[in-house]
Design an enzyme around this catalytic site. Sequence first.
Site, short mmCIF file in Angstrom:
data_model
loop_
_atom_site.label_atom_id
_atom_site.label_comp_id
_atom_site.label_asym_id
_atom_site.label_seq_id
_atom_site.Cartn_x
_atom_site.Cartn_y
_atom_site.Cartn_z
N ASP A 1 0.89 -1.16 0.00
CA ASP A 1 0.00 0.00 0.00
C ASP A 1 0.93 1.21 0.00
O ASP A 1 1.64 1.45 0.98
CB ASP A 1 -0.90 -0.01 1.25
CG ASP A 1 -1.79 1.23 1.31
OD1 ASP A 1 -1.56 2.19 0.55
OD2 ASP A 1 -2.71 1.24 2.15
N TYR B 1 -8.79 15.27 -7.70
CA TYR B 1 -7.81 14.50 -8.48
C TYR B 1 -6.80 15.45 -9.13
O TYR B 1 -5.58 15.24 -9.04
CB TYR B 1 -8.53 13.67 -9.55
CG TYR B 1 -7.61 12.88 -10.47
CD1 TYR B 1 -7.05 11.68 -10.06
CD2 TYR B 1 -7.31 13.33 -11.76
CE1 TYR B 1 -6.21 10.95 -10.89
CE2 TYR B 1 -6.47 12.61 -12.60
CZ TYR B 1 -5.93 11.43 -12.17
OH TYR B 1 -5.09 10.71 -13.00
N SER C 1 -0.27 13.73 -14.49
CA SER C 1 -1.40 13.66 -15.43
C SER C 1 -1.54 15.00 -16.14
O SER C 1 -1.08 16.03 -15.61
CB SER C 1 -2.70 13.38 -14.65
OG SER C 1 -3.84 13.53 -15.48
N LYS D 1 -2.65 15.82 -8.58
CA LYS D 1 -1.65 15.69 -9.64
C LYS D 1 -0.80 16.97 -9.77
O LYS D 1 0.38 16.90 -10.13
CB LYS D 1 -2.32 15.32 -10.97
CG LYS D 1 -2.96 13.92 -10.95
CD LYS D 1 -1.93 12.82 -10.64
CE LYS D 1 -2.51 11.42 -10.78
NZ LYS D 1 -1.52 10.36 -10.51
N1 LIG Z 1 -5.92 6.27 -17.22
C1 LIG Z 1 -5.67 7.54 -17.49
O1 LIG Z 1 -6.29 8.12 -18.41
C2 LIG Z 1 -4.63 8.31 -16.72
C3 LIG Z 1 -4.32 9.60 -17.19
C4 LIG Z 1 -3.36 10.34 -16.51
C5 LIG Z 1 -2.73 9.81 -15.41
N2 LIG Z 1 -3.06 8.56 -14.97
C6 LIG Z 1 -2.36 8.07 -13.80
O2 LIG Z 1 -1.64 6.91 -14.15
C7 LIG Z 1 -1.50 6.06 -13.00
C8 LIG Z 1 -1.98 4.67 -13.36
O3 LIG Z 1 -3.36 4.76 -13.76
P1 LIG Z 1 -4.13 3.61 -14.54
O4 LIG Z 1 -4.97 4.27 -15.55
O5 LIG Z 1 -3.20 2.53 -14.93
O6 LIG Z 1 -5.09 3.13 -13.35
P2 LIG Z 1 -5.62 1.67 -12.94
O7 LIG Z 1 -6.73 1.93 -11.98
O8 LIG Z 1 -5.88 0.84 -14.14
O9 LIG Z 1 -4.36 1.04 -12.17
C9 LIG Z 1 -3.91 1.59 -10.95
C10 LIG Z 1 -3.15 0.52 -10.18
O10 LIG Z 1 -2.71 1.12 -8.95
C11 LIG Z 1 -3.00 0.20 -7.89
N3 LIG Z 1 -3.19 0.95 -6.63
C12 LIG Z 1 -4.21 1.77 -6.29
N4 LIG Z 1 -4.04 2.21 -5.03
C13 LIG Z 1 -2.89 1.68 -4.57
C14 LIG Z 1 -2.19 1.76 -3.34
N5 LIG Z 1 -2.65 2.49 -2.30
N6 LIG Z 1 -1.02 1.09 -3.21
C15 LIG Z 1 -0.54 0.35 -4.24
N7 LIG Z 1 -1.16 0.21 -5.42
C16 LIG Z 1 -2.33 0.88 -5.58
C17 LIG Z 1 -4.27 -0.52 -8.33
O11 LIG Z 1 -4.44 -1.75 -7.63
C18 LIG Z 1 -4.02 -0.70 -9.82
O12 LIG Z 1 -3.32 -1.89 -10.12
C19 LIG Z 1 -2.29 6.74 -11.89
O13 LIG Z 1 -1.41 7.51 -11.08
C20 LIG Z 1 -3.23 7.65 -12.65
O14 LIG Z 1 -3.67 8.74 -11.86
C21 LIG Z 1 -3.99 7.81 -15.61
#
Ligand SMILES: NC(=O)c1ccc[n+]([C@@H]2O[C@H](COP(=O)([O-])OP(=O)(O)OC[C@H]3O[C@@H](n4cnc5c(N)ncnc54)[C@H](O)[C@@H]3O)[C@@H](O)[C@H]2O)c1
Length: 262
Positions: A64, A157, A144, A161
């Site tokens: 975590d 959110y 992001s 970021k």
């Molecule tokens: N998907 C998008 O469009 C997007 C855009 C910009 C930024 N992001 C950022 O990219 C990163 C990954 O996003 P994603 O789209 O792959 O999301 P996702 O939800 O598909 O994956 C996130 C992963 O983080 C893990 N996680 C969540 N809380 C946690 C914790 N407390 N400790 C350890 N692991 C934890 C989850 O179990 C999951 O495997 C994030 O920081 C997100 O904010 C995503």
Amino acid sequence: MGNSVEGLSIIVTGSGRGIGRAMAAGLAAAGANLTIADIDQAAAEAAAADILAMGGRATAVGVDVTDRVAVRRMIAHSVAEYGRLDVVFNNAGIAQVRRFGDITEADWRRMMDVNGLSVLIGIQESAVQFIAQGGGGKIVNTASVAGKRGSEALGHYSASKFAVIGLTQAAAQSYAAHRITVNSICPGIVATDMWDAIGKGFRNEGMTTRDDAAFEQALTGVTLGRSSTPEDLVGVAIFLASPGSDYMTGQSLVVDGGMVFS
Ligand SMILES: NC(=O)c1ccc[n+]([C@@H]2O[C@H](COP(=O)([O-])OP(=O)(O)OC[C@H]3O[C@@H](n4cnc5c(N)ncnc54)[C@H](O)[C@@H]3O)[C@@H](O)[C@H]2O)c1
């Protein structure tokens, strides 16, 4: 020099699925030794098994990222496996859609803990290891486009970021003397489970009538005319982990198909 990550010991948090999983697989395919870290340990183990099946090197650990003791354990796990630590990707994160007026203190604290505090802890604990072993290190945070431009319906959110980008700039200055670089990646609209949840969130808040409407609307602002796949982030991840980026620090690179021009 060059852009090789061959033999580097790299941790990616949140790599059980989504962007983190794709970055970890891409780094492993390029020859790095991966530590797959996620709060969902079963997902982390499945992602590591995929890399092993492709002939790469990977180990899985449950973490975590808001828990400093657990983050220390994650780093110790990686060092025990590979003998040292070279690069840490603080990528784990969550999103939540809320009308701005309805964001509660509990929503704010949870968002800031998982997306902000976790990056502070991840940077601090990585630096402790890098300084102890000597020779520098690289930290890459996932911010992001929402950290470049505040996003309606994603207020807390976006704030979290912006915090990641601020921490990136401050940490770059704090650790430069130890040859530790700190940079961020700012993805745009990436088709992952997170966007499934965001789409549902828009509908639950009454801002759209279909789960995929918000995603379709967001894509109208993408110059390249398509959403991002998680694999679209692999090239920049390899570059920021490699010696090719040694003279970069404190930067937040936008990889969004042309949404935010900065
Ligand atoms: N998907 C998008 O469009 C997007 C855009 C910009 C930024 N992001 C950022 O990219 C990163 C990954 O996003 P994603 O789209 O792959 O999301 P996702 O939800 O598909 O994956 C996130 C992963 O983080 C893990 N996680 C969540 N809380 C946690 C914790 N407390 N400790 C350890 N692991 C934890 C989850 O179990 C999951 O495997 C994030 O920081 C997100 O904010 C995503």
